[in-house]
Design a protein around this motif. Structure first.
Motif, PDB file in Angstrom:
ATOM      1  N   PHE A 119      -2.048  -0.872   0.217  1.00  0.00           N
ATOM      2  CA  PHE A 119      -1.814  -1.220  -1.033  1.00  0.00           C
ATOM      3  C   PHE A 119      -1.925  -0.165  -1.946  1.00  0.00           C
ATOM      4  O   PHE A 119      -2.401   0.819  -1.950  1.00  0.00           O
ATOM      5  CB  PHE A 119      -2.967  -2.225  -1.354  1.00  0.00           C
ATOM      6  N   CYS A 120      -0.876  -0.416  -3.002  1.00  0.00           N
ATOM      7  CA  CYS A 120      -1.157   0.571  -4.143  1.00  0.00           C
ATOM      8  C   CYS A 120      -0.374  -0.024  -5.297  1.00  0.00           C
ATOM      9  O   CYS A 120       0.472  -0.759  -4.967  1.00  0.00           O
ATOM     10  CB  CYS A 120      -0.550   1.719  -3.801  1.00  0.00           C
ATOM     11  N   LYS A 124       1.973   2.213 -11.282  1.00  0.00           N
ATOM     12  CA  LYS A 124       1.053   3.219 -11.659  1.00  0.00           C
ATOM     13  C   LYS A 124       1.295   4.408 -10.917  1.00  0.00           C
ATOM     14  O   LYS A 124       1.049   5.537 -11.689  1.00  0.00           O
ATOM     15  CB  LYS A 124      -0.375   2.705 -11.266  1.00  0.00           C
ATOM     16  N   HIS A 163      15.634   5.571 -11.031  1.00  0.00           N
ATOM     17  CA  HIS A 163      16.307   5.677  -9.865  1.00  0.00           C
ATOM     18  C   HIS A 163      15.496   6.945  -8.956  1.00  0.00           C
ATOM     19  O   HIS A 163      15.236   6.706  -8.002  1.00  0.00           O
ATOM     20  CB  HIS A 163      17.681   5.862 -10.066  1.00  0.00           C
ATOM     21  N   HIS A 164      15.472   7.910  -9.900  1.00  0.00           N
ATOM     22  CA  HIS A 164      14.627   9.090  -9.173  1.00  0.00           C
ATOM     23  C   HIS A 164      13.173   8.904  -8.891  1.00  0.00           C
ATOM     24  O   HIS A 164      12.777   9.206  -7.690  1.00  0.00           O
ATOM     25  CB  HIS A 164      14.862  10.401 -10.136  1.00  0.00           C
ATOM     26  N   GLU A 167      13.170   6.803  -5.652  1.00  0.00           N
ATOM     27  CA  GLU A 167      13.324   7.628  -4.579  1.00  0.00           C
ATOM     28  C   GLU A 167      12.233   8.570  -4.361  1.00  0.00           C
ATOM     29  O   GLU A 167      11.875   8.624  -3.122  1.00  0.00           O
ATOM     30  CB  GLU A 167      14.480   8.528  -4.845  1.00  0.00           C
ATOM     31  N   CYS A 197       7.203  -3.517   0.797  1.00  0.00           N
ATOM     32  CA  CYS A 197       7.447  -5.041   1.227  1.00  0.00           C
ATOM     33  C   CYS A 197       7.335  -5.618  -0.332  1.00  0.00           C
ATOM     34  O   CYS A 197       8.223  -6.552  -0.345  1.00  0.00           O
ATOM     35  CB  CYS A 197       6.440  -5.486   2.095  1.00  0.00           C
ATOM     36  N   THR A 198       6.340  -5.334  -1.105  1.00  0.00           N
ATOM     37  CA  THR A 198       6.449  -5.791  -2.235  1.00  0.00           C
ATOM     38  C   THR A 198       5.940  -5.005  -3.066  1.00  0.00           C
ATOM     39  O   THR A 198       5.817  -3.598  -2.732  1.00  0.00           O
ATOM     40  CB  THR A 198       5.360  -6.961  -2.580  1.00  0.00           C
ATOM     41  N   ALA A 199       5.718  -5.212  -4.587  1.00  0.00           N
ATOM     42  CA  ALA A 199       5.562  -4.283  -5.671  1.00  0.00           C
ATOM     43  C   ALA A 199       4.029  -3.471  -4.979  1.00  0.00           C
ATOM     44  O   ALA A 199       3.811  -2.518  -5.688  1.00  0.00           O
ATOM     45  CB  ALA A 199       5.300  -4.807  -6.862  1.00  0.00           C
ATOM     46  N   THR A 200       3.177  -4.046  -4.622  1.00  0.00           N
ATOM     47  CA  THR A 200       1.758  -3.640  -4.198  1.00  0.00           C
ATOM     48  C   THR A 200       1.464  -3.339  -2.853  1.00  0.00           C
ATOM     49  O   THR A 200       0.703  -2.442  -2.540  1.00  0.00           O
ATOM     50  CB  THR A 200       0.622  -4.581  -4.665  1.00  0.00           C
ATOM     51  N   ILE A 201       2.375  -3.911  -1.988  1.00  0.00           N
ATOM     52  CA  ILE A 201       2.159  -3.560  -0.374  1.00  0.00           C
ATOM     53  C   ILE A 201       3.263  -2.507  -0.181  1.00  0.00           C
ATOM     54  O   ILE A 201       4.463  -2.787  -0.134  1.00  0.00           O
ATOM     55  CB  ILE A 201       2.232  -4.648   0.446  1.00  0.00           C
ATOM     56  N   LEU A 231      -4.240   5.518  -2.290  1.00  0.00           N
ATOM     57  CA  LEU A 231      -3.905   4.340  -1.625  1.00  0.00           C
ATOM     58  C   LEU A 231      -4.957   3.551  -1.029  1.00  0.00           C
ATOM     59  O   LEU A 231      -5.991   4.301  -0.635  1.00  0.00           O
ATOM     60  CB  LEU A 231      -2.808   4.892  -0.328  1.00  0.00           C
ATOM     61  N   ASN A 232      -4.864   2.284  -1.013  1.00  0.00           N
ATOM     62  CA  ASN A 232      -5.934   1.497  -0.208  1.00  0.00           C
ATOM     63  C   ASN A 232      -5.564   0.915   1.233  1.00  0.00           C
ATOM     64  O   ASN A 232      -4.429   0.275   1.174  1.00  0.00           O
ATOM     65  CB  ASN A 232      -6.269   0.287  -1.409  1.00  0.00           C
TER      66      ASN A 232
END
Lengths: 250, 118
Positions: A119-120, A124, A163-164, A167, A197-201, A231-232
Protein backbone atom coordinates in the motif's frame (compact mmCIF):
# COMPACT_ATOMS: atom_id res chain seq x y z
CA UNK A 1 -30.98 -31.62 -2.27
CA UNK A 2 -27.60 -31.02 -3.91
CA UNK A 3 -24.01 -31.53 -2.97
CA UNK A 4 -21.70 -28.65 -2.18
CA UNK A 5 -18.10 -29.33 -3.27
CA UNK A 6 -15.34 -27.93 -1.05
CA UNK A 7 -12.15 -29.35 -2.48
CA UNK A 8 -10.60 -31.98 -4.71
CA UNK A 9 -7.74 -34.02 -3.31
CA UNK A 10 -5.76 -37.18 -3.74
CA UNK A 11 -7.19 -40.11 -1.75
CA UNK A 12 -4.03 -42.18 -1.58
CA UNK A 13 -4.41 -42.03 2.20
CA UNK A 14 -8.18 -42.54 2.46
CA UNK A 15 -8.07 -43.73 6.09
CA UNK A 16 -6.43 -40.52 7.21
CA UNK A 17 -8.89 -38.50 5.13
CA UNK A 18 -11.94 -40.28 6.54
CA UNK A 19 -10.59 -39.91 10.08
CA UNK A 20 -10.11 -36.18 9.51
CA UNK A 21 -13.58 -35.70 8.06
CA UNK A 22 -15.27 -37.73 10.81
CA UNK A 23 -17.40 -35.32 12.78
CA UNK A 24 -16.61 -32.32 10.55
CA UNK A 25 -19.67 -30.41 9.37
CA UNK A 26 -20.34 -28.57 6.13
CA UNK A 27 -21.73 -25.04 6.03
CA UNK A 28 -25.32 -26.24 6.32
CA UNK A 29 -24.47 -28.44 9.34
CA UNK A 30 -24.45 -31.71 7.37
CA UNK A 31 -21.53 -34.15 7.64
CA UNK A 32 -18.63 -33.88 5.26
CA UNK A 33 -18.21 -36.94 3.07
CA UNK A 34 -16.12 -37.93 0.06
CA UNK A 35 -17.06 -38.87 -3.48
CA UNK A 36 -14.26 -40.80 -5.12
CA UNK A 37 -13.08 -41.68 -8.61
CA UNK A 38 -9.86 -43.70 -8.87
CA UNK A 39 -7.23 -41.83 -6.89
CA UNK A 40 -9.01 -38.55 -6.40
CA UNK A 41 -11.84 -37.53 -4.11
CA UNK A 42 -14.15 -34.58 -3.78
CA UNK A 43 -15.04 -33.45 -0.26
CA UNK A 44 -18.74 -32.63 -0.28
CA UNK A 45 -21.74 -32.11 1.98
CA UNK A 46 -25.48 -32.25 1.41
CA UNK A 47 -27.14 -28.89 0.97
CA UNK A 48 -30.48 -27.60 -0.24
CA UNK A 49 -30.26 -24.96 -2.97
CA UNK A 50 -32.26 -22.55 -0.81
CA UNK A 51 -29.66 -22.94 1.98
CA UNK A 52 -26.90 -21.63 -0.28
CA UNK A 53 -26.61 -18.02 0.81
CA UNK A 54 -24.05 -15.75 -0.81
CA UNK A 55 -22.97 -13.82 2.26
CA UNK A 56 -19.64 -13.13 3.91
CA UNK A 57 -20.22 -15.43 6.92
CA UNK A 58 -21.00 -18.44 4.71
CA UNK A 59 -18.04 -17.75 2.43
CA UNK A 60 -15.71 -17.51 5.46
CA UNK A 61 -17.14 -20.74 6.92
CA UNK A 62 -16.62 -22.43 3.53
CA UNK A 63 -13.00 -21.19 3.37
CA UNK A 64 -12.44 -22.35 6.97
CA UNK A 65 -13.43 -25.92 6.08
CA UNK A 66 -11.05 -25.93 3.10
CA UNK A 67 -8.34 -24.43 5.32
CA UNK A 68 -8.74 -27.20 7.92
CA UNK A 69 -8.49 -29.97 5.37
CA UNK A 70 -5.61 -28.16 3.60
CA UNK A 71 -3.51 -28.33 6.74
CA UNK A 72 -3.35 -32.12 6.35
CA UNK A 73 -3.72 -32.69 2.59
CA UNK A 74 -2.68 -31.11 -0.69
CA UNK A 75 -5.92 -29.96 -2.24
CA UNK A 76 -7.53 -27.95 -5.00
CA UNK A 77 -9.97 -25.53 -3.37
CA UNK A 78 -13.33 -25.10 -5.08
CA UNK A 79 -15.11 -21.78 -5.49
CA UNK A 80 -17.89 -21.03 -2.98
CA UNK A 81 -21.19 -22.16 -4.43
CA UNK A 82 -19.80 -25.07 -6.47
CA UNK A 83 -22.46 -27.76 -6.31
CA UNK A 84 -23.94 -30.60 -8.30
CA UNK A 85 -27.22 -32.44 -7.88
CA UNK A 86 -25.90 -35.87 -6.92
CA UNK A 87 -22.87 -37.98 -6.03
CA UNK A 88 -23.14 -39.67 -9.45
CA UNK A 89 -22.76 -36.33 -11.25
CA UNK A 90 -19.77 -35.45 -9.09
CA UNK A 91 -18.19 -38.77 -9.92
CA UNK A 92 -18.72 -38.14 -13.64
CA UNK A 93 -17.17 -34.68 -13.23
CA UNK A 94 -14.13 -36.23 -11.51
CA UNK A 95 -13.83 -38.80 -14.30
CA UNK A 96 -14.06 -36.23 -17.12
CA UNK A 97 -11.47 -33.93 -15.54
CA UNK A 98 -9.33 -36.63 -13.98
CA UNK A 99 -6.04 -35.86 -15.73
CA UNK A 100 -6.37 -32.09 -15.18
CA UNK A 101 -7.07 -32.62 -11.48
CA UNK A 102 -4.05 -34.89 -11.22
CA UNK A 103 -1.78 -32.40 -13.01
CA UNK A 104 -2.93 -29.53 -10.80
CA UNK A 105 -2.55 -31.60 -7.64
CA UNK A 106 1.02 -32.39 -8.64
CA UNK A 107 1.69 -28.72 -9.36
CA UNK A 108 0.56 -27.58 -5.89
CA UNK A 109 1.75 -30.57 -3.89
CA UNK A 110 3.07 -29.47 -0.47
CA UNK A 111 2.88 -25.85 -1.57
CA UNK A 112 0.94 -22.97 -0.12
CA UNK A 113 -0.24 -19.67 -1.41
CA UNK A 114 0.84 -16.37 0.15
CA UNK A 115 -0.59 -12.96 -0.61
CA UNK A 116 1.28 -9.67 -0.60
CA UNK A 117 -0.29 -6.26 -0.83
CA UNK A 118 1.86 -3.15 -0.95
CA UNK A 119 0.00 0.00 0.00
CA UNK A 120 0.98 3.59 -0.51
CA UNK A 121 -0.74 6.87 -1.17
CA UNK A 122 0.36 7.18 -4.81
CA UNK A 123 -0.48 10.90 -4.96
CA UNK A 124 1.76 11.57 -1.96
CA UNK A 125 4.51 9.50 -3.52
CA UNK A 126 4.15 11.42 -6.78
CA UNK A 127 4.33 14.71 -4.85
CA UNK A 128 7.64 13.57 -3.35
CA UNK A 129 8.89 12.56 -6.80
CA UNK A 130 7.79 15.93 -8.18
CA UNK A 131 9.71 17.78 -5.46
CA UNK A 132 12.77 15.61 -6.02
CA UNK A 133 12.76 16.11 -9.79
CA UNK A 134 12.40 19.89 -9.31
CA UNK A 135 15.34 20.04 -6.92
CA UNK A 136 17.41 17.72 -9.11
CA UNK A 137 16.62 19.89 -12.14
CA UNK A 138 15.98 16.66 -13.98
CA UNK A 139 16.85 16.88 -17.68
CA UNK A 140 14.16 14.28 -18.48
CA UNK A 141 11.59 17.08 -18.61
CA UNK A 142 13.32 18.76 -21.53
CA UNK A 143 10.23 18.36 -23.68
CA UNK A 144 8.36 20.61 -21.23
CA UNK A 145 10.89 23.37 -21.68
CA UNK A 146 10.50 23.44 -25.42
CA UNK A 147 6.87 24.38 -25.13
CA UNK A 148 6.25 28.13 -25.07
CA UNK A 149 3.41 29.97 -23.37
CA UNK A 150 -0.27 29.80 -24.34
CA UNK A 151 -3.30 28.43 -22.48
CA UNK A 152 -3.24 25.21 -24.48
CA UNK A 153 0.50 24.81 -24.23
CA UNK A 154 0.31 25.41 -20.47
CA UNK A 155 -2.31 22.70 -20.32
CA UNK A 156 -0.05 20.34 -22.29
CA UNK A 157 2.85 21.17 -19.98
CA UNK A 158 0.74 20.29 -16.95
CA UNK A 159 -0.45 17.04 -18.53
CA UNK A 160 3.04 16.13 -19.63
CA UNK A 161 4.37 16.58 -16.09
CA UNK A 162 1.58 14.35 -14.74
CA UNK A 163 2.41 11.79 -17.43
CA UNK A 164 6.10 11.82 -16.49
CA UNK A 165 5.29 11.41 -12.80
CA UNK A 166 2.99 8.48 -13.50
CA UNK A 167 5.77 6.86 -15.57
CA UNK A 168 8.26 7.44 -12.76
CA UNK A 169 5.86 5.84 -10.31
CA UNK A 170 5.43 2.79 -12.57
CA UNK A 171 9.20 2.50 -12.98
CA UNK A 172 9.61 2.68 -9.23
CA UNK A 173 7.03 -0.10 -8.75
CA UNK A 174 8.86 -2.19 -11.37
CA UNK A 175 12.11 -1.77 -9.44
CA UNK A 176 10.47 -2.89 -6.17
CA UNK A 177 8.91 -5.90 -7.92
CA UNK A 178 12.19 -6.83 -9.63
CA UNK A 179 14.06 -6.69 -6.30
CA UNK A 180 11.83 -9.16 -4.52
CA UNK A 181 11.06 -11.44 -7.48
CA UNK A 182 14.80 -11.97 -7.92
CA UNK A 183 14.98 -13.29 -4.36
CA UNK A 184 11.77 -15.29 -4.75
CA UNK A 185 13.18 -17.06 -7.79
CA UNK A 186 15.85 -18.45 -5.48
CA UNK A 187 13.03 -19.90 -3.33
CA UNK A 188 11.49 -21.51 -6.44
CA UNK A 189 8.35 -19.49 -5.91
CA UNK A 190 5.75 -19.04 -8.63
CA UNK A 191 4.39 -15.49 -8.67
CA UNK A 192 1.39 -13.68 -10.06
CA UNK A 193 1.77 -9.94 -9.72
CA UNK A 194 -0.51 -7.04 -10.53
CA UNK A 195 0.71 -3.49 -10.21
CA UNK A 196 -1.06 -0.17 -9.63
CA UNK A 197 -4.42 -1.89 -8.94
CA UNK A 198 -5.94 1.14 -7.24
CA UNK A 199 -4.74 4.55 -6.08
CA UNK A 200 -3.49 3.00 -2.82
CA UNK A 201 -2.66 -0.61 -3.71
CA UNK A 202 0.57 -0.39 -5.70
CA UNK A 203 1.30 -4.11 -5.79
CA UNK A 204 -1.06 -7.03 -5.37
CA UNK A 205 0.80 -10.32 -5.61
CA UNK A 206 0.30 -13.99 -4.83
CA UNK A 207 3.08 -16.55 -4.49
CA UNK A 208 3.08 -20.32 -4.50
CA UNK A 209 5.94 -21.95 -2.65
CA UNK A 210 6.87 -24.82 -0.38
CA UNK A 211 5.28 -24.52 3.06
CA UNK A 212 8.65 -24.83 4.78
CA UNK A 213 9.97 -21.75 2.96
CA UNK A 214 7.47 -19.49 4.73
CA UNK A 215 10.08 -17.88 7.00
CA UNK A 216 12.38 -17.14 4.07
CA UNK A 217 9.49 -15.43 2.27
CA UNK A 218 8.76 -13.34 5.36
CA UNK A 219 12.42 -12.29 5.40
CA UNK A 220 12.34 -11.29 1.71
CA UNK A 221 9.30 -9.11 2.39
CA UNK A 222 10.86 -7.59 5.52
CA UNK A 223 14.05 -6.76 3.60
CA UNK A 224 12.03 -5.05 0.91
CA UNK A 225 10.05 -3.19 3.57
CA UNK A 226 13.26 -1.97 5.21
CA UNK A 227 14.58 -0.79 1.87
CA UNK A 228 11.36 1.07 1.06
CA UNK A 229 10.01 2.50 4.33
CA UNK A 230 7.63 4.75 2.37
CA UNK A 231 5.63 1.64 1.39
CA UNK A 232 3.37 -0.45 3.62
CA UNK A 233 3.52 -4.22 3.20
CA UNK A 234 0.96 -6.81 4.27
CA UNK A 235 1.90 -10.45 3.77
CA UNK A 236 -0.73 -13.09 4.49
CA UNK A 237 -0.85 -16.87 4.38
CA UNK A 238 -0.46 -19.75 4.14
CA UNK A 239 -3.61 -20.16 2.05
CA UNK A 240 -4.87 -23.02 -0.10
CA UNK A 241 -3.68 -22.42 -3.70
CA UNK A 242 -6.77 -20.46 -4.83
CA UNK A 243 -4.91 -18.52 -7.52
CA UNK A 244 -2.80 -21.35 -8.92
CA UNK A 245 -5.39 -23.90 -9.93
CA UNK A 246 -5.94 -23.80 -13.65
CA UNK A 247 -8.84 -26.00 -14.73
CA UNK A 248 -11.69 -25.48 -17.15
CA UNK A 249 -14.19 -28.05 -15.93
CA UNK A 250 -15.73 -30.25 -18.61
CA UNK B 1 -9.59 -19.40 10.37
CA UNK B 2 -7.41 -21.49 12.58
CA UNK B 3 -4.36 -19.20 12.85
CA UNK B 4 -3.27 -15.65 12.41
CA UNK B 5 -2.82 -15.21 8.69
CA UNK B 6 -0.99 -11.90 8.80
CA UNK B 7 2.70 -12.82 8.57
CA UNK B 8 4.13 -9.38 8.12
CA UNK B 9 2.44 -6.02 8.42
CA UNK B 10 3.93 -2.56 8.41
CA UNK B 11 3.37 -0.51 11.50
CA UNK B 12 5.14 2.61 10.33
CA UNK B 13 1.97 4.13 9.09
CA UNK B 14 2.40 6.84 6.52
CA UNK B 15 -0.81 5.51 5.18
CA UNK B 16 -3.47 5.64 7.86
CA UNK B 17 -5.43 2.62 8.95
CA UNK B 18 -8.47 4.42 7.54
CA UNK B 19 -6.86 4.31 4.09
CA UNK B 20 -6.35 0.57 4.34
CA UNK B 21 -9.78 -0.11 5.78
CA UNK B 22 -11.19 1.98 2.96
CA UNK B 23 -9.68 -0.54 0.54
CA UNK B 24 -11.26 -3.41 2.45
CA UNK B 25 -14.59 -1.57 2.57
CA UNK B 26 -14.32 -1.20 -1.17
CA UNK B 27 -14.00 -4.96 -1.47
CA UNK B 28 -16.96 -5.47 0.83
CA UNK B 29 -19.12 -2.86 -0.88
CA UNK B 30 -18.21 -3.88 -4.37
CA UNK B 31 -21.91 -3.71 -5.26
CA UNK B 32 -21.76 0.08 -5.00
CA UNK B 33 -19.29 0.36 -7.81
CA UNK B 34 -21.09 -1.96 -10.18
CA UNK B 35 -23.17 -0.51 -12.94
CA UNK B 36 -26.74 -1.11 -11.92
CA UNK B 37 -29.42 -0.79 -14.54
CA UNK B 38 -33.09 -1.14 -13.74
CA UNK B 39 -36.32 0.49 -15.02
CA UNK B 40 -36.16 3.19 -12.34
CA UNK B 41 -32.65 4.39 -13.09
CA UNK B 42 -32.27 3.47 -16.76
CA UNK B 43 -31.34 7.07 -17.72
CA UNK B 44 -28.67 7.65 -15.12
CA UNK B 45 -27.41 4.04 -15.30
CA UNK B 46 -26.96 4.33 -19.06
CA UNK B 47 -25.31 7.73 -18.71
CA UNK B 48 -22.86 6.26 -16.20
CA UNK B 49 -22.05 3.38 -18.54
CA UNK B 50 -21.58 5.62 -21.58
CA UNK B 51 -19.57 8.26 -19.72
CA UNK B 52 -17.33 5.58 -18.21
CA UNK B 53 -16.47 4.31 -21.68
CA UNK B 54 -15.93 7.84 -23.02
CA UNK B 55 -13.69 8.69 -20.06
CA UNK B 56 -11.66 5.52 -20.59
CA UNK B 57 -11.17 6.35 -24.28
CA UNK B 58 -10.37 10.00 -23.45
CA UNK B 59 -7.67 8.93 -21.02
CA UNK B 60 -6.19 6.50 -23.54
CA UNK B 61 -6.14 9.26 -26.18
CA UNK B 62 -4.49 11.59 -23.66
CA UNK B 63 -1.86 9.00 -22.81
CA UNK B 64 -1.09 8.36 -26.49
CA UNK B 65 -0.86 12.12 -27.08
CA UNK B 66 1.68 12.47 -24.26
CA UNK B 67 3.76 9.69 -25.77
CA UNK B 68 3.78 11.49 -29.12
CA UNK B 69 4.81 14.76 -27.49
CA UNK B 70 7.51 12.91 -25.58
CA UNK B 71 8.73 11.38 -28.83
CA UNK B 72 9.64 14.91 -29.98
CA UNK B 73 8.13 14.47 -33.43
CA UNK B 74 5.44 17.15 -33.14
CA UNK B 75 5.82 20.83 -33.96
CA UNK B 76 4.83 23.48 -31.45
CA UNK B 77 1.67 24.26 -33.47
CA UNK B 78 0.68 20.61 -33.47
CA UNK B 79 1.22 20.38 -29.72
CA UNK B 80 -0.86 23.51 -29.21
CA UNK B 81 -3.72 22.11 -31.31
CA UNK B 82 -3.52 18.86 -29.42
CA UNK B 83 -3.66 20.79 -26.15
CA UNK B 84 -6.72 22.67 -27.31
CA UNK B 85 -8.49 19.43 -28.28
CA UNK B 86 -7.64 17.63 -25.04
CA UNK B 87 -8.59 20.61 -22.91
CA UNK B 88 -11.96 20.95 -24.64
CA UNK B 89 -12.58 17.22 -24.28
CA UNK B 90 -11.84 17.46 -20.55
CA UNK B 91 -14.10 20.49 -20.14
CA UNK B 92 -16.91 18.71 -21.98
CA UNK B 93 -16.52 15.65 -19.77
CA UNK B 94 -16.74 17.84 -16.66
CA UNK B 95 -19.90 19.41 -18.06
CA UNK B 96 -21.48 16.00 -18.73
CA UNK B 97 -20.50 14.65 -15.29
CA UNK B 98 -22.09 17.68 -13.66
CA UNK B 99 -25.24 17.31 -15.78
CA UNK B 100 -25.68 13.66 -14.79
CA UNK B 101 -24.55 14.29 -11.22
CA UNK B 102 -21.59 11.91 -11.49
CA UNK B 103 -18.14 12.10 -9.89
CA UNK B 104 -14.76 10.74 -11.01
CA UNK B 105 -15.23 7.91 -8.53
CA UNK B 106 -18.54 6.92 -10.18
CA UNK B 107 -16.74 6.54 -13.50
CA UNK B 108 -13.98 4.39 -12.11
CA UNK B 109 -15.50 0.93 -12.12
CA UNK B 110 -14.14 -1.57 -9.62
CA UNK B 111 -13.22 -4.64 -11.66
CA UNK B 112 -12.74 -6.78 -8.55
CA UNK B 113 -9.56 -8.82 -8.71
CA UNK B 114 -8.37 -6.81 -11.72
CA UNK B 115 -8.39 -3.54 -9.78
CA UNK B 116 -9.92 -0.25 -10.86
CA UNK B 117 -10.77 0.45 -14.50
CA UNK B 118 -8.78 3.72 -14.46
Amino acid sequence: MGKMIYAILSNTNSDKLNALLFGMKGISGENLITVTFNEISAVVSHIKREELIADQASAIAFAGIIENIGQHFTLLPMRYGSMLESAELIQKMLEKNYSEFQQNLQKVENQSEFGLKVFCDSEKLKDEMRLKSETDDNPSVKSDEGIKKSVYLDYMNKKLKEHHLEEKLLNYIDVVIAEFTEKLTQLNAVSKIKKRCTATILIDAVFLLKKEKKDELVQVVKDSQNKHPELNYTLTGPWPPYNFVDINLK
Amino acid sequence: MSENKILCNTDTVDLSIEDISEEFDKLKNIEDSKLSLNPENADSGLAKLVLTLIELIRKLVEKQAMRRVDGGLLTEEEIERMGETLMKLEDKMEELKKYFNLTDRDLNIDLGPLGDLM
